[in-house]
Design a protein around this motif. Structure first.
Motif, PDB file in Angstrom:
ATOM      1  N   UNK A  25      65.480 -52.825  10.411  1.00  0.00           N
ATOM      2  CA  UNK A  25      66.420 -53.237   9.387  1.00  0.00           C
ATOM      3  C   UNK A  25      67.018 -54.604   9.679  1.00  0.00           C
ATOM      4  N   UNK A  26      67.389 -54.835  10.935  1.00  0.00           N
ATOM      5  CA  UNK A  26      67.931 -56.138  11.313  1.00  0.00           C
ATOM      6  C   UNK A  26      66.876 -57.236  11.220  1.00  0.00           C
ATOM      7  N   UNK A  43      68.871 -65.306   4.731  1.00  0.00           N
ATOM      8  CA  UNK A  43      69.096 -64.793   6.082  1.00  0.00           C
ATOM      9  C   UNK A  43      70.501 -64.221   6.158  1.00  0.00           C
ATOM     10  N   UNK A  44      70.628 -62.973   6.616  1.00  0.00           N
ATOM     11  CA  UNK A  44      71.914 -62.289   6.641  1.00  0.00           C
ATOM     12  C   UNK A  44      72.291 -61.929   8.072  1.00  0.00           C
ATOM     13  N   UNK A  45      73.491 -62.336   8.481  1.00  0.00           N
ATOM     14  CA  UNK A  45      74.054 -61.940   9.773  1.00  0.00           C
ATOM     15  C   UNK A  45      75.144 -60.915   9.496  1.00  0.00           C
ATOM     16  N   UNK A  46      74.987 -59.730  10.035  1.00  0.00           N
ATOM     17  CA  UNK A  46      75.876 -58.624   9.696  1.00  0.00           C
ATOM     18  C   UNK A  46      77.280 -58.826  10.246  1.00  0.00           C
ATOM     19  N   UNK A  75      72.034 -59.496  17.621  1.00  0.00           N
ATOM     20  CA  UNK A  75      71.181 -58.958  18.674  1.00  0.00           C
ATOM     21  C   UNK A  75      72.037 -58.378  19.795  1.00  0.00           C
ATOM     22  N   UNK A  76      73.112 -59.078  20.163  1.00  0.00           N
ATOM     23  CA  UNK A  76      74.019 -58.573  21.196  1.00  0.00           C
ATOM     24  C   UNK A  76      74.601 -57.226  20.769  1.00  0.00           C
TER      25      UNK A  76
END
Length: 229
Positions: free
Chosen positions: A21-22, A32-35, A97-98
């Motif tokens: 999903x990420x 591009x989406x950063x949650x 990612x972290x």
């Protein structure tokens, strides 16, 4: 999401689904989406244990080749935020990612990173996982689970995926496509360095209070703590 109610195949299935999903959000979506707030309570499971990433209230979208930005107002959930975001307001796809790495280690261990304690040291969950990894004792991270011996390879694989994701420097963390590859192939694993927020909390506090020459101030920032519903 309650990791303790899932057996090992289901846990692996959930982690793999979140990773895919990420990867879609970071590289396959039209934007591009950063949650920015990936955590256990924002992962929903359907009746077949398929995970869905939820709550995009803090998400940021980018077009073209943009992969991140800076903000003067840091928002998110303590325990999942990357060091560069918590300290400087810098967030990229590697910030997600972290958070994903923290989530993996929480699901594997059945412990939360925030508030983690151990009778033998003062490291957080990430520090404890790295310490056991360096000493060749990674399976001790999951001693609380009965029957884990039948899934040793999957357990070690998940730990070896989670630790590289929580590296101090964003450049040392893999991207989500590499993570999906690692989850699908036991032979593709990365060595882990010391994770971000690797601290001995009580020892640092004691040193700050007794040694006037130790700089103990933090850069001023605003953090909004979001608890799961």
């Amino acid at each position: 999401m309650k990791s303790t109610v899932l057996d090992w195949p289901k846990r692996f299935h959930v982690i793999n689904g979140v990773a895919r999903g990420l990867m879609y959000l970071h590289q396959d979506s039209s934007l591009r989406i950063i949650h920015r707030d990936l955590k256990a309570s924002n992962i929903l499971l359907d009746s077949d244990m398929n995970p869905k990433i939820s709550d995009f209230g803090l998400a940021r979208s980018f077009g073209g080749n943009e992969t991140g930005a800076n903000t003067s107002r840091v928002v998110g959930t303590y325990g999942y935020m990357s060091p560069e975001y918590a300290a400087d307001g810098a967030f990229t796809i590697k910030s997600d990612v972290f958070s994903f790495g923290v989530l993996v280690l929480e699901i594997v261990s059945g412990k939360r990173n925030r508030g983690f304690s151990h009778r033998d040291h003062h490291h957080n969950l990430l520090g404890n996982a790295w310490r056991l990894y360096k000493e060749g004792r990674s399976l001790e991270l999951v001693q609380a689970y009965p029957g884990v011996s039948s899934d040793i390879s999957e357990v070690l694989q998940l730990i070896h995926v989670g630790l590289p994701c929580v590296q101090q420097c964003p450049e040392d963390r893999p991207n989500m496509s590499s993570i999906v590859l690692m989850l699908g192939n036991e032979g593709v694993l990365l060595d882990a360095k010391k994770p971000g927020f690797f601290t001995e909390r009580d020892l640092l506090t004691a040193e700050c209070s007794t040694n006037p020459n130790v700089a103990c101030s933090m850069k001023e920032m605003t953090i909004t703590l979001l608890d799961g519903r």
